[in-house]
Design an enzyme around this catalytic site. Structure first.
Site, PDB file in Angstrom:
ATOM      1  N   ASP A 280      27.538  30.778  41.641  1.00 29.88           N
ATOM      2  CA  ASP A 280      27.102  29.390  41.774  1.00 29.88           C
ATOM      3  C   ASP A 280      26.744  28.865  40.385  1.00 29.88           C
ATOM      4  O   ASP A 280      26.638  29.637  39.434  1.00 29.88           O
ATOM      5  CB  ASP A 280      25.908  29.268  42.725  1.00 29.88           C
ATOM      6  CG  ASP A 280      24.928  30.399  42.541  1.00 29.88           C
ATOM      7  OD1 ASP A 280      24.694  30.793  41.377  1.00 29.88           O
ATOM      8  OD2 ASP A 280      24.399  30.901  43.538  1.00 29.88           O
TER       9      ASP A 280
ATOM     10  N   ASP B 146      24.093  26.640  38.139  1.00 30.92           N
ATOM     11  CA  ASP B 146      22.766  26.032  38.095  1.00 30.92           C
ATOM     12  C   ASP B 146      22.651  25.159  36.854  1.00 30.92           C
ATOM     13  O   ASP B 146      23.087  25.536  35.768  1.00 30.92           O
ATOM     14  CB  ASP B 146      21.689  27.113  38.051  1.00 30.92           C
ATOM     15  CG  ASP B 146      21.666  27.935  39.333  1.00 30.92           C
ATOM     16  OD1 ASP B 146      21.977  27.364  40.397  1.00 30.92           O
ATOM     17  OD2 ASP B 146      21.373  29.139  39.270  1.00 30.92           O
TER      18      ASP B 146
ATOM     19  N   ASP C 120      14.119  35.813  33.171  1.00 32.81           N
ATOM     20  CA  ASP C 120      13.855  37.258  33.163  1.00 32.81           C
ATOM     21  C   ASP C 120      14.540  37.998  32.018  1.00 32.81           C
ATOM     22  O   ASP C 120      13.887  38.569  31.153  1.00 32.81           O
ATOM     23  CB  ASP C 120      14.164  37.895  34.526  1.00 32.81           C
ATOM     24  CG  ASP C 120      15.512  37.489  35.112  1.00 32.81           C
ATOM     25  OD1 ASP C 120      16.282  36.789  34.434  1.00 32.81           O
ATOM     26  OD2 ASP C 120      15.796  37.891  36.260  1.00 32.81           O
TER      27      ASP C 120
HETATM   28  P1  ATP Z   1      23.485  35.977  40.426  1.00 30.88           P
HETATM   29  O1  ATP Z   1      24.804  36.109  39.789  1.00 30.88           O
HETATM   30  O2  ATP Z   1      23.149  37.137  41.275  1.00 30.88           O
HETATM   31  O3  ATP Z   1      23.236  34.660  41.102  1.00 30.88           O
HETATM   32  P2  ATP Z   1      21.538  34.967  38.591  1.00 30.88           P
HETATM   33  O4  ATP Z   1      21.107  35.445  37.248  1.00 30.88           O
HETATM   34  O5  ATP Z   1      22.195  33.627  38.634  1.00 30.88           O
HETATM   35  O6  ATP Z   1      22.444  36.084  39.213  1.00 30.88           O
HETATM   36  P3  ATP Z   1      19.636  33.855  40.385  1.00 30.88           P
HETATM   37  O7  ATP Z   1      18.726  34.560  41.322  1.00 30.88           O
HETATM   38  O8  ATP Z   1      20.671  32.951  40.902  1.00 30.88           O
HETATM   39  O9  ATP Z   1      20.280  34.999  39.505  1.00 30.88           O
HETATM   40  O10 ATP Z   1      18.697  33.074  39.370  1.00 30.88           O
HETATM   41  C1  ATP Z   1      19.161  32.105  38.449  1.00 30.88           C
HETATM   42  C2  ATP Z   1      18.395  32.226  37.134  1.00 30.88           C
HETATM   43  O11 ATP Z   1      17.001  32.018  37.364  1.00 30.88           O
HETATM   44  C3  ATP Z   1      18.469  33.600  36.485  1.00 30.88           C
HETATM   45  O12 ATP Z   1      19.615  33.736  35.701  1.00 30.88           O
HETATM   46  C4  ATP Z   1      17.208  33.629  35.663  1.00 30.88           C
HETATM   47  O13 ATP Z   1      17.350  32.892  34.477  1.00 30.88           O
HETATM   48  C5  ATP Z   1      16.221  32.895  36.555  1.00 30.88           C
HETATM   49  N1  ATP Z   1      15.507  33.821  37.453  1.00 30.88           N
HETATM   50  C6  ATP Z   1      15.833  34.151  38.726  1.00 30.88           C
HETATM   51  N2  ATP Z   1      14.939  35.005  39.252  1.00 30.88           N
HETATM   52  C7  ATP Z   1      14.020  35.226  38.302  1.00 30.88           C
HETATM   53  C8  ATP Z   1      12.844  36.012  38.243  1.00 30.88           C
HETATM   54  N3  ATP Z   1      12.443  36.750  39.268  1.00 30.88           N
HETATM   55  N4  ATP Z   1      12.124  35.979  37.087  1.00 30.88           N
HETATM   56  C9  ATP Z   1      12.522  35.217  36.054  1.00 30.88           C
HETATM   57  N5  ATP Z   1      13.627  34.467  36.048  1.00 30.88           N
HETATM   58  C10 ATP Z   1      14.384  34.461  37.157  1.00 30.88           C
HETATM   59 MG    MG Z   2      22.806  32.574  40.435  1.00 31.53          MG
END
Ligand code: ATP
Ligand code: MG
Length: 498
Positions: free
Chosen positions: A66, A68, A179
């Site tokens: 997705d 963001d 994170d």
């Molecule tokens: P995925 O490909 O699994 O979606 P993602 O990195 O995009 O991985 P998401 O859970 O969609 O993970 O979160 C989007 C963004 O929000 C992350 O890339 C990170 O920058 C931030 N984020 C998400 N969860 C946390 C957390 N628990 N602590 C700090 N930052 C977070």
């Molecule tokens: Mg994501």
């Protein structure tokens, strides 16, 4: 809620700007809907960036799940710009812009470190129950006054876990709440450059996973980051930098304090998104399985490489293949795999002549689900499916005539059959019966009737001894690999061989 430039004092720091010709991200890899959102924000005079996993994935050459968007526009500004927009979240508002079934999430820059919206642990002060699934906190915005919120912007519990955080900020504050460095890259729609405050660009290139800031503090703020590290290690093959991996052994118990509904969500992300078999190995190696699913870890560590572990790994590999082929996967099947060992242990604690009883099996499943519930809250609808899958095993192993045909119509037949096939593959059920069911499923109406009649007298030995008993150990006692049974000629369904 605060306006931009509010209180949090991040160390002012300049971003390294990586121009378009020095990075691999091209607009052709970005969803047209996300581009539309970015351009409209930019044209209205706001900063607009892609951020998080999508930038990381584009750099790695993977297709993002997705997209963001992060911006300095406030949620209300975003709503004014997009007709197809809804504001969600109680404590921290963010905008969802809808394009048919696709949603682009637009978040205003935030200061300080905080879990993502929807990921926030519930604030006990407010006396709320735990959410269920992703939407736990994603409800329509309501006037803040409706929720009796304490008059502070950041709430931390005694272990350092952030319970609430809602301070808007600037991009150079937003970066610190993320994170890992690889998740903190910003793709700027104004000139297609990447902004990097934390060395994430090098880390992606080196395929290295590194927490931003002091690892222990960051894990204490949000212990789920330990599971996220394991997930990115499994999913992307990133190598954890030493400072990021070292504290996990000591801090992993903090996961026990995370709401179990959130851990259920994380469990699905670990196991149902195409890298489940690797997630299992990483969780085990890092001691995280013991905290997330202690009863599962107990069985597999007692019988390493035994039938239960083989079934789990083979099942996860099948699930991964289904994801790769765009076929549906379900939490029900996943939890039947994960709970197979704990269910087997429960069944084997009953007298042997009761192992086949539906009552024994259902009690065992209920008890196994209760056993994980305080860590991973399996929603009831999936729990019911898991019960059905296990309860059907003895009936699948001892099909009787036309009743077998009715089983084909059972909504849980396919999942239960897949479990039976895995059990057979791991020496816990008769492969001949699997072949018979396969034939039955492929048969036309005529052949169906004769196959079913062939089983009118029942599958010999079926329904006796340990036909349905899941084996936890695979070595002696109830867990021994079961002897292969053959139908008696003329009575049982004679499976086609060879
Ligand atoms: P995925 O490909 O699994 O979606 P993602 O990195 O995009 O991985 P998401 O859970 O969609 O993970 O979160 C989007 C963004 O929000 C992350 O890339 C990170 O920058 C931030 N984020 C998400 N969860 C946390 C957390 N628990 N602590 C700090 N930052 C977070
Ligand atoms: Mg994501």
């Amino acid at each position: 809620m605060n306006s931009p430039n509010a209180s949090f004092e991040a160390v002012p720091q300049l971003a390294r700007v990586i121009p378009r010709d020095s990075h691999p991200i091209s607009r052709s890899g970005i969803s047209p809907d996300a581009l539309r959102v970015l351009y409209r924000l930019r044209d209205a005079g706001y900063q607009a960036f892609l951020v998080g996993g999508c930038v990381r994935d584009l750099m790695l050459g993977n297709e993002p799940k997705d997209f963001d968007v992060a911006t300095n526009a406030l949620p209300e500004d975003v709503r004014r710009l997009f007709r197809n927009c809804r504001l969600i979240g109680r404590r921290f508002r963010l905008a969802h812009v809808f394009f048919g079934r696709d949603i682009i999430e637009v978040a205003t820059f935030r200061a300080a470190s905080a879990p993502e919206p929807g990921d926030e642990p519930m604030l006990d002060l407010e006396g709320e129950g735990e959410g269920e699934g992703d939407d736990g906190d994603a409800v329509d915005a309501a006037p803040a006054a409706q929720f009796d919120e304490p008059d502070v912007d950041r709430v931390v519990n005694e272990q350092g876990r952030i319970l609430r955080d809602n301070v808007y900020g600037t991009i150079d504050q937003d970066v610190w709440r993320r994170d890992f460095t690889v998740n903190a890259l910003y793709y700027n729609i104004a000139d297609f450059s990447i902004w990097d405050y934390v060395g994430g660009f090098e880390d992606v290139m080196a395929r290295r996973l590194r927490l931003i800031g002091d690892p222990e503090t960051r894990y204490r703020e949000d212990p789920v980051r330990m599971l996220r590290a394991a997930r990115f290690e499994a999913k992307l093959g990133l190598e954890l930098d030493h400072a990021t991996s070292a504290p996990v052994a000591e801090l992993r118990q903090l996961l026990a304090s995370v709401p179990s509904a959130r851990l259920f969500d994380e469990t699905l992300k670990l196991f149902l998104t195409g890298h489940g078999a690797r997630s299992y190995q990483v969780l085990k190696a890092r001691g995280l399985l013991e905290v997330l699913l202690p009863s599962v870890a107990r069985v597999v560590s007692r019988y390493p490489g035994g039938p239960v572990e083989r079934l789990l790994v083979a099942g996860l590999e099948n699930t991964d293949a289904r994801v790769r082929n765009d076929r549906p996967v379900t939490p029900t099947f996943l939890f039947a795999l994960l709970l197979y060992g704990p269910v087997a242990v429960e069944i084997e604690s009953a007298p042997r002549d009761r192992w086949q009883d539906t009552g024994t099996i259902l009690d065992a499943v209920d008890s196994a689900i209760r056993g994980i519930y305080s860590r991973v809250a399996l929603p009831r609808r999936f729990a019911l499916g898991v019960r059905d899958m296990f309860a059907l095993q003895p009936r699948l192993e001892a099909p009787r005539g036309r009743r077998a045909l009715r089983l084909l119509e059972n909504p849980k037949f396919r999942a239960a059959f897949d479990l039976l096939a895995l059990r057979a593959q791991c020496g816990m059920a008769d492969p001949a019966i699997v072949e018979w069911w396969e034939k039955l499923q492929k048969a036309g109406p005529q052949q169906l009737a004769s196959l079913a009649e062939g089983a009118e007298g029942g599958w010999p030995d079926g329904g006796s001894d340990d036909a349905a008993a899941p084996a936890s150990s695979g070595e002696g006692g109830p867990g021994r690999p079961r002897r292969r049974r053959r139908p008696r000629s003329g009575r049982g369904p004679r499976p086609a061989r060879g």
